[in-house]
Design a protein around this motif. Structure first.
Motif, mmCIF file in Angstrom:
data_model
loop_
_atom_site.group_PDB
_atom_site.id
_atom_site.type_symbol
_atom_site.label_atom_id
_atom_site.label_comp_id
_atom_site.label_asym_id
_atom_site.label_seq_id
_atom_site.Cartn_x
_atom_site.Cartn_y
_atom_site.Cartn_z
ATOM 1 N N THR A 1 0.764 -0.831 -0.248
ATOM 2 C CA THR A 1 0.013 0.106 0.009
ATOM 3 C C THR A 1 0.923 0.950 -0.347
ATOM 4 O OG1 THR A 1 -0.195 -0.174 2.827
ATOM 5 C CG2 THR A 1 -1.517 -1.028 1.293
ATOM 6 N N THR A 2 0.241 1.912 -0.688
ATOM 7 C CA THR A 2 1.057 3.447 -0.151
ATOM 8 C C THR A 2 -0.526 4.264 -0.290
ATOM 9 O OG1 THR A 2 2.451 5.444 -1.414
ATOM 10 C CG2 THR A 2 0.789 3.601 -2.742
ATOM 11 N N CYS A 3 -0.003 5.915 0.644
ATOM 12 C CA CYS A 3 -0.715 6.569 0.370
ATOM 13 C C CYS A 3 0.471 7.764 1.154
ATOM 14 C CB CYS A 3 -1.561 6.028 2.217
ATOM 15 S SG CYS A 3 -1.000 6.037 3.842
ATOM 16 N N SER A 4 -0.344 8.928 0.892
ATOM 17 C CA SER A 4 -0.551 10.647 1.460
ATOM 18 C C SER A 4 1.145 10.414 2.782
ATOM 19 C CB SER A 4 -1.123 11.176 1.916
ATOM 20 O OG SER A 4 -1.904 10.800 2.913
ATOM 21 N N ASP A 5 0.911 9.460 3.092
ATOM 22 C CA ASP A 5 2.450 9.576 4.249
ATOM 23 C C ASP A 5 3.551 9.349 3.596
ATOM 24 O OD1 ASP A 5 0.272 9.578 6.578
ATOM 25 O OD2 ASP A 5 0.260 6.764 6.784
ATOM 26 N N ASP A 6 3.450 8.736 2.203
ATOM 27 C CA ASP A 6 4.465 7.928 1.782
ATOM 28 C C ASP A 6 5.033 9.135 0.864
ATOM 29 O OD1 ASP A 6 4.301 5.673 2.934
ATOM 30 O OD2 ASP A 6 2.880 5.409 1.175
ATOM 31 N N VAL A 7 4.391 10.351 1.153
ATOM 32 C CA VAL A 7 5.098 11.038 -0.550
ATOM 33 C C VAL A 7 5.119 12.807 -0.412
ATOM 34 C CG1 VAL A 7 3.394 9.425 -2.398
ATOM 35 C CG2 VAL A 7 2.395 11.708 -1.708
ATOM 36 N N GLU A 8 6.196 13.467 -0.935
ATOM 37 C CA GLU A 8 6.310 14.513 -0.501
ATOM 38 C C GLU A 8 4.863 15.913 -1.448
ATOM 39 O OE1 GLU A 8 9.679 16.105 -1.068
ATOM 40 O OE2 GLU A 8 10.359 14.504 -1.045
ATOM 41 N N GLU A 9 4.158 14.949 -2.797
ATOM 42 C CA GLU A 9 4.047 15.720 -3.870
ATOM 43 C C GLU A 9 2.213 15.110 -3.560
ATOM 44 O OE1 GLU A 9 4.417 18.472 -6.566
ATOM 45 O OE2 GLU A 9 7.011 17.343 -6.419
ATOM 46 N N TYR A 10 1.157 15.934 -4.047
ATOM 47 C CA TYR A 10 -0.204 15.096 -4.286
ATOM 48 C C TYR A 10 -0.446 14.802 -6.075
ATOM 49 C CZ TYR A 10 -0.130 15.466 0.488
ATOM 50 O OH TYR A 10 0.784 15.669 1.905
ATOM 51 N N LYS A 11 -1.332 13.649 -6.393
ATOM 52 C CA LYS A 11 -1.726 13.571 -7.473
ATOM 53 C C LYS A 11 -2.456 15.000 -7.869
ATOM 54 C CE LYS A 11 -4.167 10.088 -6.704
ATOM 55 N NZ LYS A 11 -5.402 9.032 -6.207
ATOM 56 N N PRO A 12 -2.004 15.598 -9.126
ATOM 57 C CA PRO A 12 -1.154 14.861 -10.423
ATOM 58 C C PRO A 12 -0.018 14.398 -10.296
ATOM 59 C CG PRO A 12 -1.796 17.187 -11.351
ATOM 60 C CD PRO A 12 -2.483 16.960 -9.721
ATOM 61 N N ALA A 13 1.278 15.453 -10.007
ATOM 62 C CA ALA A 13 2.191 14.575 -9.306
ATOM 63 C C ALA A 13 2.476 13.230 -9.682
ATOM 64 C CB ALA A 13 3.422 14.690 -8.806
ATOM 65 N N PRO A 14 3.010 12.542 -10.016
ATOM 66 C CA PRO A 14 3.539 11.021 -10.236
ATOM 67 C C PRO A 14 3.867 10.083 -8.702
ATOM 68 C CG PRO A 14 5.439 12.303 -11.123
ATOM 69 C CD PRO A 14 4.483 12.647 -10.897
ATOM 70 N N ASP A 15 4.268 10.942 -6.772
ATOM 71 C CA ASP A 15 4.983 10.319 -6.174
ATOM 72 C C ASP A 15 3.593 9.924 -6.089
ATOM 73 O OD1 ASP A 15 5.470 13.103 -6.572
ATOM 74 O OD2 ASP A 15 6.126 13.120 -4.551
ATOM 75 N N ILE A 16 2.632 9.062 -5.627
ATOM 76 C CA ILE A 16 2.448 8.105 -5.012
ATOM 77 C C ILE A 16 2.275 7.146 -5.885
ATOM 78 C CG2 ILE A 16 -0.007 8.341 -6.590
ATOM 79 C CD1 ILE A 16 -0.306 7.786 -2.581
ATOM 80 N N PHE A 17 1.713 6.835 -7.304
ATOM 81 C CA PHE A 17 2.126 5.960 -7.931
ATOM 82 C C PHE A 17 3.616 5.337 -8.140
ATOM 83 C CE2 PHE A 17 -1.675 7.287 -10.248
ATOM 84 C CZ PHE A 17 -2.318 5.926 -9.606
ATOM 85 N N GLU A 18 4.790 5.973 -7.743
ATOM 86 C CA GLU A 18 5.975 5.949 -8.024
ATOM 87 C C GLU A 18 6.312 5.221 -6.701
ATOM 88 O OE1 GLU A 18 8.051 9.839 -8.722
ATOM 89 O OE2 GLU A 18 8.035 9.414 -11.051
ATOM 90 N N VAL A 19 6.012 5.175 -6.060
ATOM 91 C CA VAL A 19 6.129 4.282 -4.496
ATOM 92 C C VAL A 19 5.516 3.480 -4.421
ATOM 93 C CG1 VAL A 19 5.676 4.241 -2.411
ATOM 94 C CG2 VAL A 19 6.260 7.011 -2.916
ATOM 95 N N ALA A 20 4.766 2.999 -5.334
ATOM 96 C CA ALA A 20 4.169 2.124 -5.348
ATOM 97 C C ALA A 20 4.881 1.173 -6.259
ATOM 98 C CB ALA A 20 2.853 1.799 -6.144
ATOM 99 N N LEU A 21 5.177 1.611 -7.431
ATOM 100 C CA LEU A 21 5.742 1.033 -8.180
ATOM 101 C C LEU A 21 7.414 0.255 -7.887
ATOM 102 C CD1 LEU A 21 6.050 2.923 -11.542
ATOM 103 C CD2 LEU A 21 5.163 1.249 -11.149
ATOM 104 N N LYS A 22 8.035 1.576 -7.410
ATOM 105 C CA LYS A 22 9.054 1.257 -6.145
ATOM 106 C C LYS A 22 8.478 -0.298 -4.962
ATOM 107 C CE LYS A 22 13.365 2.951 -3.308
ATOM 108 N NZ LYS A 22 13.826 4.272 -2.265
ATOM 109 N N LYS A 23 7.932 -0.157 -4.103
ATOM 110 C CA LYS A 23 7.261 -0.744 -3.514
ATOM 111 C C LYS A 23 7.187 -2.411 -4.040
ATOM 112 C CE LYS A 23 5.764 1.696 0.484
ATOM 113 N NZ LYS A 23 4.255 1.381 0.992
#
Length: 108
Positions: A38-60
Motif C-alpha cells: 500500500t501507499t498513501c499520502s504518508d509516503d509522498v511529498e507531492e499529491y496527484k497529479p504529481a506521479p509520486d504516489i504511483f512511483e512509490v507503489a512501483l518501487k515497493k
C-alpha cells in the motif's frame, strides 16, 4: 503471459489520507488480502497529479511503470499514472456517478 508482480493500493484522496484510512477502506471493500503493498499520502511529498504516489507503489512492488496498470476514479489519477509511465492509465470522473451521468453513459 507473465505472472503479475503483485498488486498495490495507492491512495491519496487528500492530504489527510493516511495509512489507517486506506487500510479501513480495503477492509470495507473486502479486498485487503488481495493487496501486496500500500501507499498513501504518508509516503509522498507531492499529491496527484504529481506521479509520486504511483512511483512509490512501483518501487515497493519492484517493477517499472511499463509493467504496471493504473486504475483510478479521476482524471488526476490517469495524469499521475501517465507521468509515472504506467502502461495503462485510466481515470474516470467520479463526479459523474453523483450526477447520474455515468449511469447514462453505461447504457449507451
Amino acid at each position: 503471459m507473465n505472472e503479475p508482480a503483485g498488486s498495490a493500493a495507492a491512495y491519496n484522496r487528500s492530504r489527510s489520507a493516511k495509512k489507517d484510512e486506506l487500510e479501513n477502506y480495503l477492509d470495507i471493500a473486502g479486498i485487503a488480502d488481495l493487496i501486496d503493498v500500500t501507499t498513501c499520502s504518508d509516503d509522498v511529498e507531492e499529491y496527484k497529479p504529481a506521479p509520486d504516489i504511483f512511483e512509490v507503489a512501483l518501487k515497493k512492488l519492484g517493477i517499472e511503470g511499463a509493467d504496471a496498470v493504473a486504475i483510478g476514479d479521476t482524471p488526476y489519477d490517469a495524469e499521475a499514472a501517465g507521468k509515472a509511465k504506467a502502461l495503462e492509465a485510466w481515470g474516470a470522473d467520479s463526479n459523474l456517478f453523483h450526477q447520474g451521468a455515468a449511469k447514462e453513459r453505461i447504457r449507451t
